[in-house]
Design a protein around this motif. Sequence first.
Motif, mmCIF file in Angstrom:
data_model
loop_
_atom_site.group_PDB
_atom_site.id
_atom_site.type_symbol
_atom_site.label_atom_id
_atom_site.label_comp_id
_atom_site.label_asym_id
_atom_site.label_seq_id
_atom_site.Cartn_x
_atom_site.Cartn_y
_atom_site.Cartn_z
ATOM 1 N N ALA A 100 26.562 36.988 76.545
ATOM 2 C CA ALA A 100 27.959 37.338 76.768
ATOM 3 C C ALA A 100 28.831 36.133 76.416
ATOM 4 N N PRO A 101 30.022 36.366 75.909
ATOM 5 C CA PRO A 101 30.896 35.232 75.553
ATOM 6 C C PRO A 101 31.289 34.436 76.784
ATOM 7 N N GLY A 102 31.233 33.114 76.654
ATOM 8 C CA GLY A 102 31.594 32.227 77.759
ATOM 9 C C GLY A 102 30.485 32.011 78.764
ATOM 10 N N GLU A 103 29.301 32.549 78.554
ATOM 11 C CA GLU A 103 28.197 32.407 79.501
ATOM 12 C C GLU A 103 27.184 31.402 78.958
ATOM 13 N N ARG A 104 26.725 30.490 79.823
ATOM 14 C CA ARG A 104 25.744 29.491 79.402
ATOM 15 C C ARG A 104 24.358 30.127 79.362
ATOM 16 N N VAL A 105 23.637 29.830 78.301
ATOM 17 C CA VAL A 105 22.303 30.394 78.108
ATOM 18 C C VAL A 105 21.291 29.279 78.216
ATOM 19 N N LEU A 106 20.222 29.525 78.980
ATOM 20 C CA LEU A 106 19.121 28.591 79.117
ATOM 21 C C LEU A 106 17.831 29.321 78.727
ATOM 22 N N VAL A 107 17.194 28.814 77.704
ATOM 23 C CA VAL A 107 15.944 29.389 77.230
ATOM 24 C C VAL A 107 14.806 28.527 77.728
ATOM 25 N N ARG A 108 13.827 29.144 78.369
ATOM 26 C CA ARG A 108 12.781 28.393 79.052
ATOM 27 C C ARG A 108 11.431 28.634 78.399
ATOM 28 N N ALA A 109 10.608 27.592 78.352
ATOM 29 C CA ALA A 109 9.218 27.676 77.902
ATOM 30 C C ALA A 109 8.402 26.724 78.760
ATOM 31 N N GLN A 110 7.196 27.156 79.139
ATOM 32 C CA GLN A 110 6.375 26.364 80.045
ATOM 33 C C GLN A 110 4.921 26.414 79.593
ATOM 34 N N ALA A 111 4.245 25.262 79.720
ATOM 35 C CA ALA A 111 2.812 25.147 79.433
ATOM 36 C C ALA A 111 2.139 24.628 80.695
ATOM 37 N N LYS A 112 1.157 25.407 81.208
ATOM 38 C CA LYS A 112 0.490 25.043 82.460
ATOM 39 C C LYS A 112 -0.910 24.502 82.189
ATOM 40 N N TYR A 113 -1.349 23.680 83.118
ATOM 41 C CA TYR A 113 -2.712 23.127 83.126
ATOM 42 C C TYR A 113 -3.026 22.369 81.836
ATOM 43 N N VAL A 114 -2.058 21.566 81.382
ATOM 44 C CA VAL A 114 -2.285 20.712 80.224
ATOM 45 C C VAL A 114 -3.171 19.543 80.659
ATOM 46 N N ARG A 115 -4.191 19.253 79.880
ATOM 47 C CA ARG A 115 -5.183 18.252 80.276
ATOM 48 C C ARG A 115 -4.679 16.839 79.994
ATOM 49 N N THR A 116 -3.649 16.466 80.714
ATOM 50 C CA THR A 116 -3.126 15.096 80.685
ATOM 51 C C THR A 116 -2.403 14.850 82.005
ATOM 52 N N SER A 117 -2.261 13.627 82.359
ATOM 53 C CA SER A 117 -1.591 13.319 83.616
ATOM 54 C C SER A 117 -0.084 13.456 83.459
ATOM 55 N N ALA A 118 0.594 13.730 84.571
ATOM 56 C CA ALA A 118 2.050 13.882 84.532
ATOM 57 C C ALA A 118 2.726 12.556 84.170
ATOM 58 N N ARG A 119 2.144 11.448 84.556
ATOM 59 C CA ARG A 119 2.736 10.139 84.244
ATOM 60 C C ARG A 119 2.768 9.889 82.738
ATOM 61 N N LYS A 120 1.670 10.185 82.065
ATOM 62 C CA LYS A 120 1.617 9.994 80.614
ATOM 63 C C LYS A 120 2.554 10.961 79.889
ATOM 64 N N ALA A 121 2.686 12.202 80.425
ATOM 65 C CA ALA A 121 3.568 13.178 79.795
ATOM 66 C C ALA A 121 5.026 12.770 79.931
ATOM 67 N N ARG A 122 5.376 12.128 81.054
ATOM 68 C CA ARG A 122 6.762 11.714 81.258
ATOM 69 C C ARG A 122 7.153 10.583 80.313
ATOM 70 N N LEU A 123 6.194 9.772 79.914
ATOM 71 C CA LEU A 123 6.513 8.682 78.981
ATOM 72 C C LEU A 123 7.017 9.209 77.640
ATOM 73 N N VAL A 124 6.602 10.433 77.289
ATOM 74 C CA VAL A 124 7.031 11.028 76.019
ATOM 75 C C VAL A 124 8.288 11.860 76.210
ATOM 76 N N CYS A 125 8.352 12.635 77.298
ATOM 77 C CA CYS A 125 9.495 13.540 77.468
ATOM 78 C C CYS A 125 10.800 12.778 77.710
ATOM 79 N N ASP A 126 10.701 11.553 78.182
ATOM 80 C CA ASP A 126 11.925 10.777 78.382
ATOM 81 C C ASP A 126 12.621 10.469 77.055
ATOM 82 N N HIS A 127 11.872 10.462 75.962
ATOM 83 C CA HIS A 127 12.467 10.145 74.649
ATOM 84 C C HIS A 127 13.235 11.338 74.061
ATOM 85 N N ILE A 128 12.916 12.535 74.478
ATOM 86 C CA ILE A 128 13.542 13.703 73.840
ATOM 87 C C ILE A 128 14.539 14.401 74.756
ATOM 88 N N ARG A 129 14.732 13.927 75.962
ATOM 89 C CA ARG A 129 15.673 14.587 76.878
ATOM 90 C C ARG A 129 17.102 14.433 76.364
#
Length: 216
Positions: A100-129
Amino acid sequence: MSDQTPKDPEAEETPETEAATSDELEPTAADEAAADAAAEEEEDDVLTDEPEPEAEADEEAEADDEPEAEEKPKPRRRSRAKTQDEAPTPAPKPARERVAPGERVLVRAQAKYVRTSARKARLVCDHIRGKSVLEARAILALTPRHVARDWSKLLESAVANAENNHELIGDELRIASVTADEGPTLKRYRPRAMGRATRIRKRTSHLTILLTPKEY
């Protein structure tokens, strides 16, 4: 007067009349043949009138079957048109979500049980936020960490969701939010010195990306 009495004409018969009566009483050969033929026809009529035992048995069986057929009527077959009408109609597919016009849209995608630690994943996601989709693709393609592949796949999934479900253009989106949460930890053991065992923790994480148009 003479004593002569008148003779009865009936009593006195001439030899001619006696021969005639005898001829009338005696049957001729033609009469006998006709009588025999009539007798044979009568016998044939009698034989034909008598029903055969097999025919009688068939008639009795048919008579026995008639009440059964009346008691148990055959089920009627449903026509194809009725069965098609009675069949449930499939539910209509949900229409695509339109923005709808004037409405904010948020598109979501999620990946569960990725075989890596959350600490290591945050080191990468901080670069693309907060980056655009084009910039995030370039950063992830040049990042040497192994978890960058998982982030790249998740980014492409989010872009596909935006294009197919919300009719948005992938190159015009930016990353509104990106998070890496801890998942369940797998416990493993390995032998150590002096008969001891050491626990090994194989950690997992849940990765999430939210995309939104650049104008917001």
